[in-house]
Motif scaffolding. Structure first.
Motif, mmCIF file in Angstrom:
data_model
loop_
_atom_site.group_PDB
_atom_site.id
_atom_site.type_symbol
_atom_site.label_atom_id
_atom_site.label_comp_id
_atom_site.label_asym_id
_atom_site.label_seq_id
_atom_site.Cartn_x
_atom_site.Cartn_y
_atom_site.Cartn_z
ATOM 1 N N VAL A 140 21.003 81.937 3.095
ATOM 2 C CA VAL A 140 20.417 82.937 3.993
ATOM 3 C C VAL A 140 20.078 82.287 5.333
ATOM 4 N N LEU A 141 19.525 81.101 5.311
ATOM 5 C CA LEU A 141 19.204 80.378 6.543
ATOM 6 C C LEU A 141 20.449 80.221 7.412
ATOM 7 N N TRP A 142 21.546 79.790 6.798
ATOM 8 C CA TRP A 142 22.815 79.600 7.509
ATOM 9 C C TRP A 142 23.313 80.914 8.100
ATOM 10 N N ARG A 143 23.319 81.981 7.306
ATOM 11 C CA ARG A 143 23.869 83.241 7.780
ATOM 12 C C ARG A 143 23.001 83.897 8.845
ATOM 13 N N VAL A 144 21.678 83.843 8.691
ATOM 14 C CA VAL A 144 20.800 84.445 9.698
ATOM 15 C C VAL A 144 20.937 83.695 11.018
ATOM 16 N N LYS A 145 21.061 82.387 10.965
ATOM 17 C CA LYS A 145 21.287 81.603 12.180
ATOM 18 C C LYS A 145 22.611 81.993 12.824
ATOM 19 N N ALA A 146 23.637 82.169 12.023
ATOM 20 C CA ALA A 146 24.944 82.555 12.549
ATOM 21 C C ALA A 146 24.915 83.954 13.156
ATOM 22 N N LEU A 147 24.099 84.827 12.624
ATOM 23 C CA LEU A 147 24.001 86.186 13.153
ATOM 24 C C LEU A 147 23.229 86.240 14.460
ATOM 25 N N GLY A 148 22.519 85.159 14.788
ATOM 26 C CA GLY A 148 21.698 85.149 15.992
ATOM 27 C C GLY A 148 22.474 84.981 17.272
ATOM 28 N N GLY A 149 23.763 84.694 17.221
ATOM 29 C CA GLY A 149 24.551 84.537 18.435
ATOM 30 C C GLY A 149 25.096 83.137 18.552
ATOM 31 N N PRO A 150 25.734 82.851 19.668
ATOM 32 C CA PRO A 150 26.331 81.530 19.872
ATOM 33 C C PRO A 150 25.264 80.434 19.847
ATOM 34 N N LEU A 151 25.643 79.316 19.305
ATOM 35 C CA LEU A 151 24.725 78.184 19.275
ATOM 36 C C LEU A 151 24.611 77.588 20.671
ATOM 37 N N THR A 152 23.476 77.012 20.966
ATOM 38 C CA THR A 152 23.214 76.465 22.289
ATOM 39 C C THR A 152 24.273 75.463 22.752
ATOM 40 N N GLN A 155 36.341 85.431 19.099
ATOM 41 C CA GLN A 155 35.221 85.958 18.319
ATOM 42 C C GLN A 155 34.699 84.913 17.346
ATOM 43 N N SER A 156 35.605 84.254 16.667
ATOM 44 C CA SER A 156 35.211 83.273 15.656
ATOM 45 C C SER A 156 34.574 82.033 16.282
ATOM 46 N N GLU A 157 35.244 81.458 17.266
ATOM 47 C CA GLU A 157 34.774 80.209 17.870
ATOM 48 C C GLU A 157 33.491 80.386 18.668
ATOM 49 N N LEU A 158 33.392 81.493 19.413
ATOM 50 C CA LEU A 158 32.229 81.710 20.279
ATOM 51 C C LEU A 158 31.155 82.566 19.610
ATOM 52 N N ARG A 159 31.486 83.064 18.419
ATOM 53 C CA ARG A 159 30.555 83.908 17.657
ATOM 54 C C ARG A 159 30.085 85.106 18.464
ATOM 55 N N ILE A 160 31.068 85.887 18.894
ATOM 56 C CA ILE A 160 30.794 87.058 19.722
ATOM 57 C C ILE A 160 31.519 88.257 19.148
ATOM 58 N N GLY A 161 31.173 89.427 19.631
ATOM 59 C CA GLY A 161 31.812 90.655 19.210
ATOM 60 C C GLY A 161 33.129 90.884 19.927
ATOM 61 N N GLN A 162 33.826 91.944 19.486
ATOM 62 C CA GLN A 162 35.163 92.219 20.013
ATOM 63 C C GLN A 162 35.140 92.594 21.491
ATOM 64 N N SER A 163 34.203 93.433 21.918
ATOM 65 C CA SER A 163 34.217 93.875 23.317
ATOM 66 C C SER A 163 33.942 92.702 24.265
ATOM 67 N N ARG A 164 33.042 91.812 23.878
ATOM 68 C CA ARG A 164 32.770 90.646 24.730
ATOM 69 C C ARG A 164 33.986 89.724 24.751
ATOM 70 N N ALA A 165 34.633 89.563 23.601
ATOM 71 C CA ALA A 165 35.843 88.731 23.540
ATOM 72 C C ALA A 165 36.940 89.318 24.426
ATOM 73 N N GLN A 166 37.043 90.652 24.460
ATOM 74 C CA GLN A 166 38.052 91.291 25.312
ATOM 75 C C GLN A 166 37.757 91.018 26.783
ATOM 76 N N ARG A 167 36.476 91.095 27.191
ATOM 77 C CA ARG A 167 36.127 90.824 28.592
ATOM 78 C C ARG A 167 36.427 89.372 28.952
ATOM 79 N N ILE A 168 36.096 88.462 28.069
ATOM 80 C CA ILE A 168 36.329 87.039 28.341
ATOM 81 C C ILE A 168 37.832 86.770 28.407
ATOM 82 N N ARG A 169 38.592 87.353 27.483
ATOM 83 C CA ARG A 169 40.047 87.147 27.467
ATOM 84 C C ARG A 169 40.659 87.695 28.750
#
Length: 187
Positions: A99-111, A168-182
């Motif tokens: 749970v610790l791992w997953r909640v941290k991953a759900l919090g967004g990109p790591l610093t 999305q996977s590498e930056l831990r972001i959603g699809q719409s943000r990944a589309q803007r970055i791409r």
């Protein structure tokens, strides 16, 4: 948000479901050897994970499966159909770290994945005998995403434009943000 804007029936159903699952999760933790107070951390961790997953709309199938499995195990143990053994103790003991791992991953990109700020040297006055050549002004990226630098690095490493899924996977972001970055990376 005022209460009149919230779904009261949905909130009550959620609360009832969390209480029902928490009771079984607590009993399971007690059955495998957790202390009276630390056993309460298992349902608390799972419930907070569930609420976080629901709020960010990610990991929902995983957290629902974890809640179902934990509750099923609890009822199998309490009914005597499943004896408490080493595999069950290990499985229940793994809940909090997972749970610790997953909640941290759900919090967004790591610093560390966020680009470092660029140091800007102060402009110095040209010496009277020194000829000064002006460099062409670069257009600043308006509302530039701070992850574009990391995405550009991905592009350099791969030698091609990263896919949406890779961003999305590498930056831990959603699809719409990944589309803007791409789109910002595309020539």
């Amino acid at each position: 948000m005022p209460w009149k804007n919230k779904d009261l029936l949905g909130a009550l159903a959620l609360l009832a479901a969390l209480i029902a699952t928490a009771s079984a999760e607590y009993q399971l933790a007690r059955a495998v050897g957790f202390g009276e107070f630390t056993a309460g951390c298992i349902p608390a961790a799972l419930d907070v994970y569930a609420l976080r997953a629901f709020s960010v709309k990610r990991d929902v199938p995983a957290v629902v499966a974890a809640l179902i499995a934990t509750n099923a195990l609890a009822h199998l143990v309490s009914s005597g159909l499943l004896p408490v053994g080493v595999p069950l103790v290990i499985a229940v003991s793994a809940i909090a770290p997972l749970v610790l791992w997953r909640v941290k991953a759900l919090g967004g990109p790591l610093t560390p994945r966020q680009p470092a700020p660029v140091a800007v040297e102060p402009e110095r006055a040209a010496h009277p005998t020194e000829r000064r050549t002006e460099l062409p002004a670069l257009e600043p990226e308006v509302n530039a995403d701070p992850l574009i630098a990391a995405a550009r690095q991905m592009q350099r490493d791969a030698g091609k434009l990263p896919t949406l899924r890779a961003l999305q996977s590498e930056l831990r972001i959603g699809q719409s943000r990944a589309q803007r970055i791409r789109a910002a990376l595309a020539p």
